[in-house]
Scaffold this motif. Sequence first.
Motif, PDB file in Angstrom:
ATOM      1  N   PRO A 128       0.803  -1.223   0.000  1.00  0.00           N
ATOM      2  CA  PRO A 128       0.000   0.000   0.000  1.00  0.00           C
ATOM      3  C   PRO A 128       0.839   1.277   0.000  1.00  0.00           C
ATOM      4  CG  PRO A 128      -0.940  -1.595   1.517  1.00  0.00           C
ATOM      5  CD  PRO A 128       0.381  -2.158   1.062  1.00  0.00           C
ATOM      6  N   MET A 129       2.070   1.193   0.510  1.00  0.00           N
ATOM      7  CA  MET A 129       2.946   2.367   0.482  1.00  0.00           C
ATOM      8  C   MET A 129       3.351   2.737  -0.945  1.00  0.00           C
ATOM      9  SD  MET A 129       3.218   3.370   3.591  1.00  0.00           S
ATOM     10  CE  MET A 129       4.641   4.461   3.504  1.00  0.00           C
ATOM     11  N   ASP A 130       3.267   1.772  -1.858  1.00  0.00           N
ATOM     12  CA  ASP A 130       3.652   2.012  -3.248  1.00  0.00           C
ATOM     13  C   ASP A 130       2.468   2.316  -4.156  1.00  0.00           C
ATOM     14  OD1 ASP A 130       6.292   1.436  -2.554  1.00  0.00           O
ATOM     15  OD2 ASP A 130       6.072  -0.708  -3.034  1.00  0.00           O
ATOM     16  N   SER A 131       1.259   2.191  -3.648  1.00  0.00           N
ATOM     17  CA  SER A 131       0.092   2.196  -4.534  1.00  0.00           C
ATOM     18  C   SER A 131      -0.106   3.536  -5.244  1.00  0.00           C
ATOM     19  CB  SER A 131      -1.168   1.820  -3.752  1.00  0.00           C
ATOM     20  OG  SER A 131      -1.417   2.743  -2.710  1.00  0.00           O
ATOM     21  N   ARG A 132       0.162   4.651  -4.565  1.00  0.00           N
ATOM     22  CA  ARG A 132      -0.034   5.945  -5.219  1.00  0.00           C
ATOM     23  C   ARG A 132       1.011   6.191  -6.306  1.00  0.00           C
ATOM     24  NH1 ARG A 132      -2.357   6.504  -0.306  1.00  0.00           N
ATOM     25  NH2 ARG A 132      -4.290   7.729  -0.234  1.00  0.00           N
ATOM     26  N   THR A 133       2.238   5.753  -6.062  1.00  0.00           N
ATOM     27  CA  THR A 133       3.267   5.861  -7.105  1.00  0.00           C
ATOM     28  C   THR A 133       2.908   4.992  -8.301  1.00  0.00           C
ATOM     29  OG1 THR A 133       4.968   6.305  -5.453  1.00  0.00           O
ATOM     30  CG2 THR A 133       5.714   5.560  -7.613  1.00  0.00           C
ATOM     31  N   MET A 134       2.419   3.793  -8.043  1.00  0.00           N
ATOM     32  CA  MET A 134       2.011   2.901  -9.129  1.00  0.00           C
ATOM     33  C   MET A 134       0.833   3.497  -9.904  1.00  0.00           C
ATOM     34  SD  MET A 134       2.347  -0.715  -7.051  1.00  0.00           S
ATOM     35  CE  MET A 134       1.974  -1.795  -8.429  1.00  0.00           C
ATOM     36  N   MET A 135      -0.107   4.116  -9.191  1.00  0.00           N
ATOM     37  CA  MET A 135      -1.224   4.774  -9.866  1.00  0.00           C
ATOM     38  C   MET A 135      -0.721   5.868 -10.798  1.00  0.00           C
ATOM     39  SD  MET A 135      -4.527   6.833  -8.295  1.00  0.00           S
ATOM     40  CE  MET A 135      -3.551   8.140  -7.548  1.00  0.00           C
ATOM     41  N   ALA A 136       0.218   6.663 -10.328  1.00  0.00           N
ATOM     42  CA  ALA A 136       0.754   7.747 -11.155  1.00  0.00           C
ATOM     43  C   ALA A 136       1.469   7.199 -12.384  1.00  0.00           C
ATOM     44  CB  ALA A 136       1.709   8.605 -10.327  1.00  0.00           C
ATOM     45  N   ASP A 137       2.259   6.122 -12.210  1.00  0.00           N
ATOM     46  CA  ASP A 137       2.935   5.488 -13.343  1.00  0.00           C
ATOM     47  C   ASP A 137       1.923   5.039 -14.400  1.00  0.00           C
ATOM     48  OD1 ASP A 137       5.367   5.753 -12.031  1.00  0.00           O
ATOM     49  OD2 ASP A 137       5.381   3.688 -11.266  1.00  0.00           O
ATOM     50  N   SER A 138       0.894   4.363 -13.952  1.00  0.00           N
ATOM     51  CA  SER A 138      -0.093   3.798 -14.861  1.00  0.00           C
ATOM     52  C   SER A 138      -0.914   4.887 -15.552  1.00  0.00           C
ATOM     53  CB  SER A 138      -1.022   2.857 -14.094  1.00  0.00           C
ATOM     54  OG  SER A 138      -1.991   2.305 -14.935  1.00  0.00           O
ATOM     55  N   LEU A 139      -1.366   5.867 -14.791  1.00  0.00           N
ATOM     56  CA  LEU A 139      -2.207   6.917 -15.369  1.00  0.00           C
ATOM     57  C   LEU A 139      -1.471   7.676 -16.463  1.00  0.00           C
ATOM     58  CD1 LEU A 139      -4.882   8.433 -15.360  1.00  0.00           C
ATOM     59  CD2 LEU A 139      -3.955   9.917 -13.544  1.00  0.00           C
ATOM     60  N   GLU A 140      -0.190   7.907 -16.253  1.00  0.00           N
ATOM     61  CA  GLU A 140       0.587   8.648 -17.246  1.00  0.00           C
ATOM     62  C   GLU A 140       0.543   7.969 -18.616  1.00  0.00           C
ATOM     63  OE1 GLU A 140       5.102  10.405 -17.995  1.00  0.00           O
ATOM     64  OE2 GLU A 140       4.559   9.527 -16.071  1.00  0.00           O
ATOM     65  N   VAL A 141       0.641   6.650 -18.643  1.00  0.00           N
ATOM     66  CA  VAL A 141       0.638   5.967 -19.945  1.00  0.00           C
ATOM     67  C   VAL A 141      -0.782   5.729 -20.449  1.00  0.00           C
ATOM     68  CG1 VAL A 141       2.882   4.929 -19.534  1.00  0.00           C
ATOM     69  CG2 VAL A 141       0.830   3.649 -18.924  1.00  0.00           C
ATOM     70  N   ILE A 142      -1.737   5.532 -19.553  1.00  0.00           N
ATOM     71  CA  ILE A 142      -3.116   5.301 -19.995  1.00  0.00           C
ATOM     72  C   ILE A 142      -3.662   6.513 -20.735  1.00  0.00           C
ATOM     73  CG2 ILE A 142      -5.489   5.065 -19.157  1.00  0.00           C
ATOM     74  CD1 ILE A 142      -4.484   3.043 -17.136  1.00  0.00           C
ATOM     75  N   VAL A 143      -3.442   7.714 -20.209  1.00  0.00           N
ATOM     76  CA  VAL A 143      -3.974   8.895 -20.903  1.00  0.00           C
ATOM     77  C   VAL A 143      -3.318   9.067 -22.269  1.00  0.00           C
ATOM     78  CG1 VAL A 143      -4.689  10.075 -18.789  1.00  0.00           C
ATOM     79  CG2 VAL A 143      -2.387  10.460 -19.682  1.00  0.00           C
ATOM     80  N   ARG A 144      -2.073   8.705 -22.378  1.00  0.00           N
ATOM     81  CA  ARG A 144      -1.410   8.787 -23.684  1.00  0.00           C
ATOM     82  C   ARG A 144      -1.985   7.754 -24.651  1.00  0.00           C
ATOM     83  NH1 ARG A 144       4.788   8.194 -22.792  1.00  0.00           N
ATOM     84  NH2 ARG A 144       4.742   8.500 -25.054  1.00  0.00           N
TER      85      ARG A 144
END
Length: 390
Positions: A128-144
């Motif tokens: 859970p400590m990594d979940s927000r960083t992982m969300m940011a990683d994923s969102l960056e490529v999904i919007v592209r």
Amino acid sequence: MPQPYLPSAFGVFLAPYHRPDRDPALQLRRDLELVTELDRLGYEEVWAGEHHSAGYEIIASPELFLAAAAERTGRIRLGTGVNSLPYHQPLVLADRICQLDQQSRGRAMLGVGPGQLASDAFMMGVDPMDSRTMMADSLEVIVRLLRGETVTAATDWFTLDEARLQLGPYRGREMEVAVASAVSPTGAVLAGRHGAGVLSLAAADPAGFATLDTNWAAHERACAEAGRTADRGSWRLVTPVHLAETREEALKQSEFGVLDLVAYIEALGGVRLPGCATAAGAVRRWTEEGLPAFGRAVIGTAEDAVERIGQLARKTGGFGTFLILQLDLAEPAAALHSLELFAERVVPRLTGTTDARRASLDWAARNGERFTGALRRSTEQAIARKGEVC
């Protein structure tokens, strides 16, 4: 000081929260029937959640649920509320949401977040400590990907090599994306960075309510840094609501399911909630102090709902969509009547759709004597002429 604008769109946020000792197939079927009713009543949106544990929130794939809902409805928009990005390979998730958009002919919306239940993350080996960083990683490529780009990217948990979507959004339209936001500004900042809307899930919680304006300010700064203008119309706030003809009736109806929700909260938190030993006490606490995860509910009349939404508008400065957090609080017939009351009495008050009718009635009443006098004179003249037409 300018007045904040009130929401112009309304919908339902459906986690859902169902008792674990009931038949899940029937519960899911009733959820689909609910979406059909929302479409009939004119609600603009419905959002379905993603959860994988703890027994109550039983939609594991919001895209599957919403695809079935799309076949039963004609106009309501269908949002994933929310996809937990750390649990998905981003290309696969983007592919699925685009397929939903094609099948629903442009009604899909992508809601994203880091994942709510720690038990879900534990089962998948996500810290859970990594979940927000992982969300940011994923969102960056999904919007592209959703914008039609070819993406090559590598993180410590996924790799994309010249990834592209073979199915984009319906007819090339822009896919609407919303990022979950609670108390911290993380979600609001990410939304601003990527041109997404904000989905404030904790608007009913006292701590979440307190940070609504500051989180929006953080969103505006992130938008400005990205060269965008923040759009309040894309801001959604979520609050539990149950309405009846009288406040006393609404409170009594809410006793039907409130202890089940209390049991869920206590099981997840491992603590007993003070004041919740009886159904009446739990309802009273929920409306006065609030309950963990659910905040302070609006349980009362249409006037109570209008007042609470007005408070939210004043706190935020204005937002676009109000979402009812749907819960198994009252018996099904009473729950549906609550949604009907909201659609028939709350929405017109907030959107002004009945203002012209009331103004017309007031005008007719003010001039009643003049109008009836003219009609009476016309009738008397017709009688005097014995039916002759000039």
